[in-house]
Design a protein around this motif. Structure first.
Motif, mmCIF file in Angstrom:
data_model
loop_
_atom_site.group_PDB
_atom_site.id
_atom_site.type_symbol
_atom_site.label_atom_id
_atom_site.label_comp_id
_atom_site.label_asym_id
_atom_site.label_seq_id
_atom_site.Cartn_x
_atom_site.Cartn_y
_atom_site.Cartn_z
ATOM 1 N N GLY A 1 6.429 3.956 -14.983
ATOM 2 C CA GLY A 1 4.994 4.177 -15.113
ATOM 3 C C GLY A 1 4.138 3.372 -14.161
ATOM 4 N N TYR B 1 -2.343 2.229 -13.782
ATOM 5 C CA TYR B 1 -3.687 2.763 -13.573
ATOM 6 C C TYR B 1 -4.762 1.694 -13.791
ATOM 7 C CZ TYR B 1 -7.358 6.254 -13.261
ATOM 8 O OH TYR B 1 -8.450 6.982 -12.847
ATOM 9 N N ALA C 1 -2.031 9.429 -12.857
ATOM 10 C CA ALA C 1 -2.450 9.149 -14.236
ATOM 11 C C ALA C 1 -2.749 10.441 -14.990
ATOM 12 C CB ALA C 1 -3.659 8.228 -14.241
ATOM 13 N N SER C 2 -3.390 11.396 -14.311
ATOM 14 C CA SER C 2 -3.777 12.648 -14.993
ATOM 15 C C SER C 2 -2.565 13.480 -15.389
ATOM 16 C CB SER C 2 -4.720 13.470 -14.108
ATOM 17 O OG SER C 2 -4.017 14.028 -13.026
ATOM 18 N N THR C 3 -1.431 13.265 -14.721
ATOM 19 C CA THR C 3 -0.220 14.006 -15.064
ATOM 20 C C THR C 3 0.741 13.163 -15.894
ATOM 21 O OG1 THR C 3 0.755 13.387 -12.926
ATOM 22 C CG2 THR C 3 -0.370 15.516 -13.038
ATOM 23 N N GLY C 4 0.271 12.004 -16.371
ATOM 24 C CA GLY C 4 1.070 11.178 -17.262
ATOM 25 C C GLY C 4 2.176 10.395 -16.589
ATOM 26 N N GLN C 5 2.134 10.269 -15.253
ATOM 27 C CA GLN C 5 3.203 9.567 -14.548
ATOM 28 C C GLN C 5 2.960 8.055 -14.450
ATOM 29 O OE1 GLN C 5 4.746 11.784 -10.995
ATOM 30 N NE2 GLN C 5 3.027 13.117 -11.485
ATOM 31 N N ARG D 1 1.338 4.444 -16.223
ATOM 32 C CA ARG D 1 0.826 3.764 -17.415
ATOM 33 C C ARG D 1 -0.628 3.425 -17.193
ATOM 34 N NH1 ARG D 1 4.378 -1.068 -17.288
ATOM 35 N NH2 ARG D 1 2.371 -1.979 -17.731
ATOM 36 N N SER D 2 -1.396 3.417 -18.264
ATOM 37 C CA SER D 2 -2.807 3.061 -18.143
ATOM 38 C C SER D 2 -3.054 1.595 -18.469
ATOM 39 C CB SER D 2 -3.669 3.946 -19.039
ATOM 40 O OG SER D 2 -3.240 3.819 -20.376
#
Length: 137
Positions: A16, A109, A127-131, A133-134
């Motif tokens: 991530g 992110y 981040a928008s595709t979930g790849q 970590r935030s």
């Protein structure tokens, strides 16, 4: 029409986080890569730059286009943009700072504010595709 700087870059996400580099004397992190030299195509430039910067070899059989991003060039006059053609690929070797690279970092992110404008677009996509970590590491 302003100046456009063409670059190639390697997108490597693990756990991530996006692999980034900081060059000596710079305050921002950048996705590894660089400008093609005279006579080089994108792939040749990518293979050379990653070997020079990170001391690893990309596997040419795994290289695939990730995307093309364009934004204001960090540290350049207004109107100078960078167009980065990004690729994913597997690699062989152990990641280590090479030419001009002071530090390697794995960014989530939450680190978006630490990267150049064009890299912010890449982080947004990942981040928008979930790849990515935030949360911070």
């Amino acid at each position: 029409m302003g100046t456009v700087i063409g670059k190639v870059a390697w997108i490597r996400v693990e756990n991530g986080e996006l692999l980034s580099t900081r060059s000596r004397g710079k305050d921002a992190y950048y996705v590894p890569g660089g400008k093609p030299e005279a006579g080089e195509d994108d792939i040749q430039a990518l293979l050379r730059e990653i070997d020079e910067e990170l001391s690893v070899s990309l596997d040419p059989n795994t290289i695939e286009l990730f995307g093309v991003y364009e934004a204001q060039a960090h540290g350049h006059a207004e109107g100078v943009t960078v167009r980065m053609t990004c690729y994913r690929a597997d690699y062989h070797g152990t990641l280590a700072p090479g030419n001009e690279i002071e530090e390697l970092a794995w960014l989530s992110y939450a680190d978006r504010h630490r990267v150049s404008p064009v890299d912010q677009l890449i982080l947004d996509d990942l981040a928008s595709t979930g790849q990515l970590r935030s949360d911070p590491a």
